[in-house]
Enzyme design. Structure first.
Site, mmCIF file in Angstrom:
data_model
loop_
_atom_site.group_PDB
_atom_site.id
_atom_site.type_symbol
_atom_site.label_atom_id
_atom_site.label_comp_id
_atom_site.label_asym_id
_atom_site.label_seq_id
_atom_site.Cartn_x
_atom_site.Cartn_y
_atom_site.Cartn_z
ATOM 1 N N TYR A 52 0.833 -1.204 0.000
ATOM 2 C CA TYR A 52 0.000 0.000 0.000
ATOM 3 C C TYR A 52 0.869 1.256 0.000
ATOM 4 O O TYR A 52 1.854 1.339 0.721
ATOM 5 C CB TYR A 52 -0.965 0.008 1.204
ATOM 6 C CG TYR A 52 -2.100 -0.997 1.066
ATOM 7 C CD1 TYR A 52 -2.386 -1.602 -0.167
ATOM 8 C CD2 TYR A 52 -2.896 -1.348 2.148
ATOM 9 C CE1 TYR A 52 -3.415 -2.524 -0.307
ATOM 10 C CE2 TYR A 52 -3.934 -2.276 2.009
ATOM 11 C CZ TYR A 52 -4.178 -2.853 0.776
ATOM 12 O OH TYR A 52 -5.198 -3.778 0.642
ATOM 13 N N GLY A 213 -15.429 1.380 -3.313
ATOM 14 C CA GLY A 213 -14.362 2.382 -3.417
ATOM 15 C C GLY A 213 -14.913 3.801 -3.546
ATOM 16 O O GLY A 213 -14.241 4.683 -4.057
HETATM 17 N N1 LIG Z 1 -7.561 -7.573 -0.860
HETATM 18 C C1 LIG Z 1 -7.595 -6.716 -1.866
HETATM 19 O O1 LIG Z 1 -7.261 -7.052 -3.025
HETATM 20 C C2 LIG Z 1 -8.048 -5.319 -1.610
HETATM 21 C C3 LIG Z 1 -8.319 -4.453 -2.681
HETATM 22 C C4 LIG Z 1 -8.760 -3.155 -2.373
HETATM 23 C C5 LIG Z 1 -8.920 -2.765 -1.036
HETATM 24 N N2 LIG Z 1 -8.614 -3.634 -0.022
HETATM 25 C C6 LIG Z 1 -8.792 -3.254 1.395
HETATM 26 O O2 LIG Z 1 -10.105 -2.761 1.563
HETATM 27 C C7 LIG Z 1 -10.030 -1.485 2.194
HETATM 28 C C8 LIG Z 1 -11.218 -0.676 1.788
HETATM 29 O O3 LIG Z 1 -11.239 -0.457 0.384
HETATM 30 P P1 LIG Z 1 -11.828 0.899 -0.176
HETATM 31 O O4 LIG Z 1 -11.039 2.037 0.332
HETATM 32 O O5 LIG Z 1 -12.009 0.752 -1.645
HETATM 33 O O6 LIG Z 1 -13.248 0.886 0.605
HETATM 34 P P2 LIG Z 1 -14.604 1.661 0.448
HETATM 35 O O7 LIG Z 1 -15.059 1.915 1.849
HETATM 36 O O8 LIG Z 1 -15.487 0.914 -0.475
HETATM 37 O O9 LIG Z 1 -14.258 3.043 -0.278
HETATM 38 C C9 LIG Z 1 -13.587 4.075 0.374
HETATM 39 C C10 LIG Z 1 -13.731 5.316 -0.487
HETATM 40 O O10 LIG Z 1 -15.095 5.758 -0.402
HETATM 41 C C11 LIG Z 1 -15.135 7.111 -0.004
HETATM 42 N N3 LIG Z 1 -16.263 7.299 0.915
HETATM 43 C C12 LIG Z 1 -16.546 6.620 2.041
HETATM 44 N N4 LIG Z 1 -17.657 7.092 2.631
HETATM 45 C C13 LIG Z 1 -18.085 8.111 1.852
HETATM 46 C C14 LIG Z 1 -19.200 8.994 1.909
HETATM 47 N N5 LIG Z 1 -20.085 8.930 2.922
HETATM 48 N N6 LIG Z 1 -19.364 9.914 0.904
HETATM 49 C C15 LIG Z 1 -18.464 9.977 -0.115
HETATM 50 N N7 LIG Z 1 -17.375 9.169 -0.235
HETATM 51 C C16 LIG Z 1 -17.195 8.240 0.746
HETATM 52 C C17 LIG Z 1 -13.844 7.338 0.762
HETATM 53 O O11 LIG Z 1 -13.486 8.708 0.705
HETATM 54 P P3 LIG Z 1 -13.163 9.514 2.091
HETATM 55 O O12 LIG Z 1 -11.837 9.053 2.550
HETATM 56 O O13 LIG Z 1 -13.194 10.948 1.651
HETATM 57 O O14 LIG Z 1 -14.273 9.198 3.053
HETATM 58 C C18 LIG Z 1 -12.870 6.460 0.001
HETATM 59 O O15 LIG Z 1 -12.332 7.145 -1.114
HETATM 60 C C19 LIG Z 1 -8.671 -0.934 1.772
HETATM 61 O O16 LIG Z 1 -8.189 0.055 2.664
HETATM 62 C C20 LIG Z 1 -7.824 -2.172 1.836
HETATM 63 O O17 LIG Z 1 -7.434 -2.418 3.167
HETATM 64 C C21 LIG Z 1 -8.191 -4.894 -0.299
#
Ligand SMILES: NC(=O)c1ccc[n+]([C@@H]2O[C@H](COP(=O)([O-])OP(=O)(O)OC[C@H]3O[C@@H](n4cnc5c(N)ncnc54)[C@H](OP(=O)(O)O)[C@@H]3O)[C@@H](O)[C@H]2O)c1
Length: 293
Positions: A52, A213
């Site tokens: 990351y 995401g």
């Molecule tokens: N195993 C794998 O292959 C894999 C792949 C991808 C991710 N992951 C893991 O999964 C975790 C989560 O993934 P993700 O970050 O894609 O999760 P997510 O919770 O689906 O998306 C997070 C994104 O959504 C935005 N967001 C959240 N709440 C919001 C709201 N109320 N209004 C507007 N935007 C909002 C966030 O922006 P803000 O920060 O501005 O709130 C952030 O950019 C990662 O940190 C990682 O640990 C694993």
């Protein structure tokens, strides 16, 4: 917040927090606030990967542990290994690839431990399946890592049921989870056998990108039912989208990705939101884009 047992000696908070979106643009204070906010609402499980932020985020998190070593006993650390990115820090890498050789796994675990300022990883995940994965060799390495005490439990991420079974068939310790993508814009694991496979074995899936995401918030996301329900119930889209996942009986563990403390607080309320059967299917219809057959 409820805890989900993934083994007799380890449980993870029902919602976990991922640090994929951290970077040096945030202050260490802001990162500390995110961790404190998680702990305040009962999120004690932090999801990492070696790669990351171009292999730098474990060290950002580790700096918090270095400043406050007592924190370690209150949290669970999940991290991943195996993906080799093209990176200035790895000039020997000529193409993005997966490396599950014993030497690389040992190197990666030692590096994660050092960066994270800890002497054990609660759950080590193999980040993505490799077409060249050698299950016998890998099983031996994973067993050694667990015997050494550096890793308490092992699991996988993005593995198909067949890939999971193949590795498990050679491994005498249980794989404890498969971290998969599942959200209202990617509901396929509910019907393609991914979830059923894990549920049959009582293995709680970790769910990455539970809010797609951030794409569920975009005006062009075709989620009319979600929007209407959010308006009627005075709840955020995020809270309802998480409640939809948490309502599934297979003990999903969504991994949040927000960098905003107030969104972590809101997300933690999702476990208390009741969706009745038809509410759930209204959101499922959104996810499918049509009524169920
Ligand atoms: N195993 C794998 O292959 C894999 C792949 C991808 C991710 N992951 C893991 O999964 C975790 C989560 O993934 P993700 O970050 O894609 O999760 P997510 O919770 O689906 O998306 C997070 C994104 O959504 C935005 N967001 C959240 N709440 C919001 C709201 N109320 N209004 C507007 N935007 C909002 C966030 O922006 P803000 O920060 O501005 O709130 C952030 O950019 C990662 O940190 C990682 O640990 C694993």
């Amino acid at each position: 917040m409820k805890q989900i047992a993934i083994s007799p000696d380890l449980s993870l908070s029902n919602i976990s927090y991922g640090v994929w979106r951290w970077s040096e643009e945030q202050t260490a204070r802001a990162q500390q606030e995110l961790v404190e906010c998680c702990l305040e609402v009962g999120i004690d499980t932090f999801d990492h990967a070696d790669l990351y932020n171009d292999y730098r985020n474990e060290a950002l998190f580790g700096a918090l542990l270095k400043n406050d070593p007592r924190l370690r006993s209150s949290i669970k650390i999940v991290t991943k290994c195996g993906i080799q990115l093209l990176s200035r820090s790895r000039p020997e890498t000529r193409v993005k690839h997966y490396d599950y050789s014993p030497a690389h796994l040992r190197y990666s675990v030692d590096r994660s431990l050092k960066c994270l300022h800890t002497d054990y990883i609660d759950v080590l995940l193999l980040h993505r399946p490799s077409p060249l994965l050698n299950p016998d060799e890998l099983a031996a390495t994973l067993t050694d890592l667990v015997s050494s005490g550096k890793v308490r439990h092992v699991g996988v991420s993005n593995f198909t049921p067949a890939q999971f079974s193949l590795l498990q068939s050679r491994l005498h310790i249980p794989l404890r989870t498969n971290q998969i993508e599942l959200n209202l814009l990617h509901p396929q694991p509910l019907t393609d056998g991914q979830v059923d496979f894990l549920y049959e074995r009582s293995i709680p899936p970790m769910i990455w990108s539970p809010l797609a995401g951030g794409r569920i918030f975009r005006a062009d996301a075709p989620l009319q039912g979600l929007r209407r329900m959010a308006e009627e119930r005075g709840l955020g889209l995020d809270v309802l989208a998480l409640a939809w996942l948490l309502a599934h009986p297979a003990s999903f563990i969504p991994v949040l990705g927000t960098n905003q403390p107030e969104r972590i607080r809101a997300a933690a309320t999702a476990a208390r939101v009741h969706l009745d059967l038809q509410d759930w299917f209204i959101l499922y219809r959104d996810a499918l884009g049509c009524d169920v057959p």
